[in-house]
Design an enzyme around this catalytic site. Structure first.
Site, short mmCIF file in Angstrom:
data_model
loop_
_atom_site.label_atom_id
_atom_site.label_comp_id
_atom_site.label_asym_id
_atom_site.label_seq_id
_atom_site.Cartn_x
_atom_site.Cartn_y
_atom_site.Cartn_z
N HIS A 139 15.68 -7.87 12.87
CA HIS A 139 16.22 -7.60 11.54
C HIS A 139 16.34 -8.90 10.74
O HIS A 139 17.12 -9.78 11.07
CB HIS A 139 17.59 -6.92 11.63
CG HIS A 139 18.12 -6.55 10.27
ND1 HIS A 139 17.81 -5.38 9.64
CD2 HIS A 139 18.90 -7.24 9.40
CE1 HIS A 139 18.37 -5.34 8.45
NE2 HIS A 139 19.04 -6.46 8.28
N CYS A 190 20.38 0.33 10.11
CA CYS A 190 19.20 -0.07 9.33
C CYS A 190 18.05 0.87 9.65
O CYS A 190 17.62 0.98 10.80
CB CYS A 190 18.82 -1.51 9.65
SG CYS A 190 17.24 -1.99 8.93
N CYS A 204 14.99 -0.83 11.27
CA CYS A 204 15.23 -1.16 12.69
C CYS A 204 15.02 0.09 13.54
O CYS A 204 14.42 0.02 14.62
CB CYS A 204 16.64 -1.71 12.88
SG CYS A 204 16.83 -3.46 12.46
N HIS A 262 4.56 -4.71 1.73
CA HIS A 262 3.74 -3.57 1.33
C HIS A 262 2.28 -4.00 1.35
O HIS A 262 1.93 -5.02 0.76
CB HIS A 262 4.08 -3.12 -0.09
CG HIS A 262 5.49 -2.66 -0.31
ND1 HIS A 262 5.82 -1.33 -0.41
CD2 HIS A 262 6.65 -3.34 -0.44
CE1 HIS A 262 7.13 -1.22 -0.62
NE2 HIS A 262 7.67 -2.43 -0.65
N THR A 306 14.88 -1.78 -1.99
CA THR A 306 15.74 -0.63 -1.64
C THR A 306 16.10 -0.61 -0.16
O THR A 306 17.18 -0.13 0.18
CB THR A 306 15.05 0.70 -2.00
OG1 THR A 306 13.80 0.79 -1.34
CG2 THR A 306 14.85 0.81 -3.50
N HIS A 353 15.62 -4.55 4.95
CA HIS A 353 14.96 -5.09 6.14
C HIS A 353 13.61 -5.58 5.65
O HIS A 353 12.84 -4.78 5.08
CB HIS A 353 14.83 -3.99 7.21
CG HIS A 353 14.18 -4.41 8.49
ND1 HIS A 353 14.74 -4.20 9.74
CD2 HIS A 353 12.99 -5.00 8.73
CE1 HIS A 353 13.94 -4.64 10.69
NE2 HIS A 353 12.85 -5.15 10.10
N ASP A 360 3.93 4.24 4.37
CA ASP A 360 5.06 4.47 3.47
C ASP A 360 5.22 5.97 3.25
O ASP A 360 4.23 6.70 3.08
CB ASP A 360 4.83 3.75 2.14
CG ASP A 360 6.10 3.62 1.33
OD1 ASP A 360 6.61 2.50 1.18
OD2 ASP A 360 6.61 4.66 0.85
N HIS A 405 10.14 -6.31 4.56
CA HIS A 405 8.91 -5.54 4.74
C HIS A 405 7.88 -5.99 3.72
O HIS A 405 8.22 -6.37 2.60
CB HIS A 405 9.17 -4.03 4.63
CG HIS A 405 9.89 -3.62 3.38
ND1 HIS A 405 11.25 -3.75 3.24
CD2 HIS A 405 9.45 -3.09 2.21
CE1 HIS A 405 11.62 -3.31 2.05
NE2 HIS A 405 10.54 -2.91 1.39
N ASN A 430 9.43 -7.05 -1.99
CA ASN A 430 10.52 -7.06 -2.96
C ASN A 430 11.73 -7.70 -2.31
O ASN A 430 12.06 -7.38 -1.16
CB ASN A 430 10.85 -5.63 -3.40
CG ASN A 430 9.71 -4.99 -4.18
OD1 ASN A 430 9.10 -5.63 -5.02
ND2 ASN A 430 9.41 -3.74 -3.88
P1 5GP Z 1 11.27 -1.49 -1.31
O1 5GP Z 1 11.56 -0.76 -2.58
O2 5GP Z 1 12.54 -1.82 -0.57
O3 5GP Z 1 10.37 -2.68 -1.48
O4 5GP Z 1 10.41 -0.51 -0.43
C1 5GP Z 1 10.94 0.39 0.47
C2 5GP Z 1 9.83 1.34 0.82
O5 5GP Z 1 10.19 2.03 1.97
C3 5GP Z 1 9.55 2.37 -0.27
O6 5GP Z 1 8.18 2.27 -0.67
C4 5GP Z 1 9.87 3.70 0.41
O7 5GP Z 1 8.99 4.73 0.03
C5 5GP Z 1 9.75 3.35 1.88
N1 5GP Z 1 10.62 4.13 2.75
C6 5GP Z 1 11.95 4.33 2.59
N2 5GP Z 1 12.44 5.07 3.60
C7 5GP Z 1 11.38 5.33 4.42
C8 5GP Z 1 11.26 6.07 5.63
O8 5GP Z 1 12.21 6.63 6.18
N3 5GP Z 1 10.02 6.15 6.20
C9 5GP Z 1 8.93 5.54 5.62
N4 5GP Z 1 7.76 5.69 6.24
N5 5GP Z 1 9.02 4.84 4.47
C10 5GP Z 1 10.22 4.75 3.87
ZN ZN Z 2 16.73 -3.76 10.18
#
Ligand code: 5GP
Ligand code: ZN
Length: 112
Positions: A45, A3, A6, A100, A93, A96, A29, A98, A85
């Site tokens: 997690h 993950c 994680c 925003h 995407t 885990h 982000d 999160h 999301n």
């Molecule tokens: P989701 O679409 O799952 O709500 O948001 C995932 C977010 O994680 C996206 O805004 C994406 O830009 C961010 N993200 C994905 N991989 C990484 C990473 O390795 N480092 C950072 N800082 N952000 C990431």
């Molecule tokens: Zn995780």
């Protein structure tokens, strides 16, 4: 478990941390959608909002208690948006949990 968040919380993958304590980790982000775009995650997690339970929800309260501190430190004096999301229809995407934290400009009224 493989993950990425994680690993970020554990410091195994680099990130720009803006806040951390024993339970939560907040970082910028990698693909910001606003001048301020911070992700706030539990160190433990939890895959998504749909997996929050009476047993693990303490950390969610901690995240929401940290959000005003992070927002203040980021200079978000005129408001901000917090969103998560959950699952396929929400286009989650990273699996885990999160939150925003978005701000630093007038955001669009559109939510979906
Ligand atoms: P989701 O679409 O799952 O709500 O948001 C995932 C977010 O994680 C996206 O805004 C994406 O830009 C961010 N993200 C994905 N991989 C990484 C990473 O390795 N480092 C950072 N800082 N952000 C990431
Ligand atoms: Zn995780």
């Amino acid at each position: 478990m493989d993950c990425i968040f994680c690993k970020i919380a554990a410091g195994e993958i680099p990130s720009t941390c803006v806040y951390q304590d024993e339970s939560i980790f907040a970082f910028r982000d990698i693909n910001p959608q606003a001048p301020v775009h911070v992700l706030i995650i539990p160190r433990t997690h939890i895959c998504c909002a749909d997996a929050i339970t009476d047993e693990n929800s303490d950390v969610v309260a901690k995240i929401f208690a940290a959000i005003p501190k992070i927002a203040k430190a980021e200079g978000l004096t005129n408001g901000y948006r917090v969103l998560t999301n959950c699952g396929e229809d929400a286009c989650q995407t990273v699996k885990h949990l999160h939150f925003h934290l978005l701000g630093g400009r007038k955001l669009t009224e559109q939510m979906a």
